[in-house]
Design an enzyme around this catalytic site. Structure first.
Site, PDB file in Angstrom:
ATOM      1  N   ASP A 116      41.168  42.490  34.450  1.00  0.00           N
ATOM      2  CA  ASP A 116      41.389  41.252  34.483  1.00  0.00           C
ATOM      3  C   ASP A 116      41.634  40.412  36.167  1.00  0.00           C
ATOM      4  O   ASP A 116      41.710  40.755  36.754  1.00  0.00           O
ATOM      5  CB  ASP A 116      42.576  40.637  33.416  1.00  0.00           C
TER       6      ASP A 116
HETATM    7  C1  NOJ Z   1      42.228  35.648  33.486  1.00  0.00           C
HETATM    8  C2  NOJ Z   1      42.426  35.719  31.493  1.00  0.00           C
HETATM    9  O1  NOJ Z   1      43.477  36.689  31.727  1.00  0.00           O
HETATM   10  C3  NOJ Z   1      41.095  35.798  31.138  1.00  0.00           C
HETATM   11  O2  NOJ Z   1      41.028  36.416  30.155  1.00  0.00           O
HETATM   12  C4  NOJ Z   1      39.920  35.909  31.544  1.00  0.00           C
HETATM   13  O3  NOJ Z   1      38.528  36.526  31.611  1.00  0.00           O
HETATM   14  C5  NOJ Z   1      40.121  36.081  33.712  1.00  0.00           C
HETATM   15  N1  NOJ Z   1      41.261  35.725  34.246  1.00  0.00           N
HETATM   16  C6  NOJ Z   1      38.360  35.116  34.438  1.00  0.00           C
HETATM   17  O4  NOJ Z   1      38.657  34.056  33.643  1.00  0.00           O
END
Ligand code: NOJ
Length: 746
Positions: free
Chosen positions: A272
């Site tokens: 993430d």
């Molecule tokens: C953080 C989020 O937790 C995740 O779901 C997302 O895909 C990423 N950022 C990228 O934007």
């Protein structure tokens, strides 16, 4: 760059041997720097510090670029990657396309309420087509976190509380995004996220640690991920939080033993955002170098946006702490995906394609049908709904009634401008001759805005309504309602009130909405409540005093039309709740598949688990009404006794006993009465959404076999099927009473 080699032609599917040969040839001529480049996903947005994307790509290439949504810029960066970077490896452009790219579909929690995986598959097929036409290759979805705590803001992004429904929606979304062939130029690569357990954050507080037993993980939280692997998902995303004290992005057990070893996943894992760097913040790694080492060793292929891999991996190899073989192992599946997608042959996007694709009327029509199918009728006393189209004076009241943001909902594509048909617009379009008045009432707002509200949502820039202005808006709303024959209240939560960074302690209607609802109901007119929200709400007062309640969720671009279709009876609602509605935020987590206690709810001494309120849900899992009535009868199990490993067929008849056509979702639940471990008092093991004309009967058939009857046992430390007795229920929600027995013997 329209004349460039682009998407539009299906590349010939290379064999596994060809892919391997090409990947090995590439690896053979790549420097360590370039290999590390492929392990990095770099930001295309300006808000991140550090070197710009162009610079990194030119020097050593990159695996992927995210947070960019600009077709022209995609081609520009791709040109640098293909023509100027040392090994000319094309980039993967990635973005969160969660419930639509330009045509916005209902949020995932709503899609799960359709209990119709085919509609979810179609939605993601269209999302993929639009996103791919814009030049995107890869979406960070589907989000597969089981969520049993409605306070957790990200409950909106998933399929709710149940692993069986969650697994069905997971597989459907993967098929929709990816299709059958990674080289399909109208599809995008899917990403199963967030592995794993994120939905069980302590107290529902986003990012807080998670403590789950192995049995809970395997029986409840993993099944949607396993289903995604079985459906061919090409990538995974590791979660942020600590799972049993080990951050998910440095969790070798999750990423190597379970995901690769047991699920057989052969694709790659991206972290993430900034999660690798955050291993330091989370108190797991000493510094960035240690974080890079831990994540890579744990089996994490690609570092999303923290730069920690870019800055440290080469040194770690040069110092002998990592081997080249370990780096190659992580790079291989990334290159292999690029080869399979045909990216080397077709790296560019046709810049004229997007506007043609997003204009397709069938996309909007599909969004309207998806919204219709996802709405849940919670109450309809005295058959107030459907409303007649002959109404002359209708008041539409509430802060969300004309809000495009609230209608499209949480998780908009980067840079997307909401353009939904609002509920007010939908009603006006349905009643061209009537007087449809509107008053928003007092505004609703988060008490504590998040970082995202400040940088993404326009709301944060709007001045806060003064108490005097709010009071005036309240009075205007009541007066507007007073002048109408029927009042439609549109209440719930703003789009930014659910989602990442959007957890809350209470599940009540925010702001003065309930007070306004009470004041309007006190006028003595027929009142319909339409809810726009991304999580269950504790609407206890409304559930007793408002005759008709429609849960519309965050229904997307065509949401307002779909609401009007249902309110005025052109469409009969058939959705069912994929989560229970607790009576209070303090009751969360609350879910139907609990194990029994020594004093179950049917025990003579049972009152309530709390002395200040009933602890049963306000609305149970699987619940939803219709404008018609159904009966479910003739439950039959093909054998009353089977041996371990054998299957039975369960059938039941469902009849439309009312006067209009409608859909019933027939649901099968089981309960294993004893065994190595205690098992949930009910578990969903089958469902089917059945359309029926008045008077029509259909027979629904389910299979119950080893897959449905086994579980991961704490006592045995493995998957197990016990010899035991089972209750079987078939019905219209998780309180189904139509019962049969089954015995499984050795
Ligand atoms: C953080 C989020 O937790 C995740 O779901 C997302 O895909 C990423 N950022 C990228 O934007």
């Amino acid at each position: 760059m329209n004349d460039m080699k682009n998407a539009g032609t299906v590349a010939t599917i290379p064999s596994d041997a060809e892919v391997t040969a090409r990947v090995e040839a590439l690896l053979g001529r790549m420097s360590l720097e370039e290999k590390v480049g492929q392990l990095a996903q770099i930001s295309g947005a300006d808000f991140m510090p550090g070197p710009k994307a162009e610079e990194i790509i030119r020097k050593r290439g990159a695996g992927s670029v995210l947070w960019l949504n600009d077709t022209k810029k995609f081609n520009e960066l791709q040109k640098i990657a293909v023509e100027e970077s040392p090994s000319g490896i094309p980039l993967l452009f990635a973005l969160d396309v969660i419930h639509g790219y330009r045509t916005i579909f209902p949020v995932p929690l709503a899609m799960a309420s359709s209990w119709d995986p085919a509609v979810a598959e179609q939605a993601q097929t269209i999302a993929a087509k639009e996103a791919r036409a814009a030049g995107l290759h890869w979406t960070f979805g589907p989000m597969l976190d089981i969520a049993r705590d409605a306070r957790w803001g990200r409950i909106v992004e998933g399929a709710g509380e149940d692993p069986y429904l969650g697994a069905a929606m997971a597989a459907a979304q993967v098929r929709g995004f990816q299709g059958n062939d990674l080289a399909d130029p109208e599809r995008v690569v899917a990403c199963a996220k967030h592995f794993a357990g994120y939905g069980a954050a302590d107290g529902g507080r986003d990012y807080d640690p998670v403590f789950l037993s192995e049995a809970q993980l395997r029986n409840v939280y993993f099944p949607p991920f396993q289903a995604a692997v079985n459906a061919g998902v090409a990538t995974f995303m590791s979660a942020y939080m600590d799972l049993n004290n080990v951050p998910a992005s440095g969790n070798r057990w999750l990423l190597r033993d379970v995901l690769r070893g047991e699920f057989g996943f052969a694709g790659f894992v991206v972290s993430d955002a900034i999660a690798v760097g955050n291993l330091v913040v989370q108190g797991h790694a000493r510094d960035g170098r240690d974080a890079a080492l831990r994540s890579l060793k744990a089996g994490l292929n690609m570092d999303m946006a923290s730069s920690v891999y870019l800055e440290n991996l080469a040194d770690l190899v040069n110092e002998g702490l990592l081997s080249m073989a370990e780096i190659d192992e992580m790079v291989r599946p990334i290159l292999s995906l690029k080869v399979r997608m045909g990216l080397f042959e077709h790296p560019y996007v046709d810049e004229t394609l997007l506007e043609k694709v997003v204009a397709l009327p069938e996309h909007r029509q599909a969004a309207r049908v998806a919204a219709q199918r996802s709405m849940v009728l919670l109450r309809n006393e005295g058959g107030l709904l459907p409303l007649p189209k002959t109404l002359k004076n209708v008041a539409v009241i509430g802060p969300l009634a004309d809000s495009m943001e609230a209608t499209e909902g949480s998780w908009m594509v980067f840079g997307h401008k909401p353009a939904a048909v609002t509920v007010l617009q939908g009603i006006r379009a349905k009643l061209p001759e009537a007087s449809v008045t509107y008053a928003p009432g007092p505004e609703i707002r988060k008490d504590i805005p998040s970082f995202f509200d400040e940088v993404i949502f326009s709301e944060a820039q709007k001045p806060i309504q003064t108490p005097e202005a709010a009071e005036a808006a309240f009075q205007t709303a009541v007066e507007t309602a007073r002048g109408a024959d029927v009042v439609i209240m549109v209440l719930g939560e703003n789009a930014n009130m659910a989602g990442e960074f959007a957890s809350r302690g209470s599940l009540d209607l925010p702001g003065r909405q309930e007070e306004l609802l009470k004041a309007v109901v006190a006028l003595g007119k027929p009142v319909v409540l339409v809810l726009l929200n991304g999580r269950p709400l504790s609407i206890n007062w409304a559930a007793e005093h408002v005759p008709a309640i429609l849960e519309a969720w965050e229904p997307g671009t065509e949401g307002g039309n779909a609401v009007a279709d249902i309110l005025f009876g052109e469409v009969n609602p058939g959705g069912k709740l994929p989560v229970c509605f607790p009576r209070s935020g303090s009751h969360a987590p609350l879910y139907y598949a609990r194990t029994l206690t020594h004093q179950p709810e049917d025990h003579p001494q049972y009152r309530s688990r709390y002395w200040d309120s009933p602890t049963t849900p306000l609305y149970p899992f699987g619940f939803g009404l219709s404008y018609t009535t159904f009966s479910i009868t003739n439950l039959n199990v093909s054998a009353s006794q089977v041996k371990i490993g054998e299957s039975v067929t369960v059938t039941a008849d469902v009849t439309n006993t009312g006067k209009v056509a409608g859909d019933e979702v027939v649901q099968l639940y089981i309960h294993q009465k004893w065994g190595s471990d205690s098992r949930p008092m009910r578990e969903l093991k089958g469902f089917k959404r059945v359309p029926l004309n008045p008077g029509e009967t259909k027979t629904v058939t389910f299979n119950l076999g080893a897959d449905e009857l086994r579980y991961w046992s704490t006592n045995a430390g493995r998957w197990l099927q016990d010899a035991a007795a089972f209750d079987i229920w078939v019905g219209a929600d998780s309180l189904a009473t139509l019962h049969a027995d089954l015995e499984v013997v050795n």
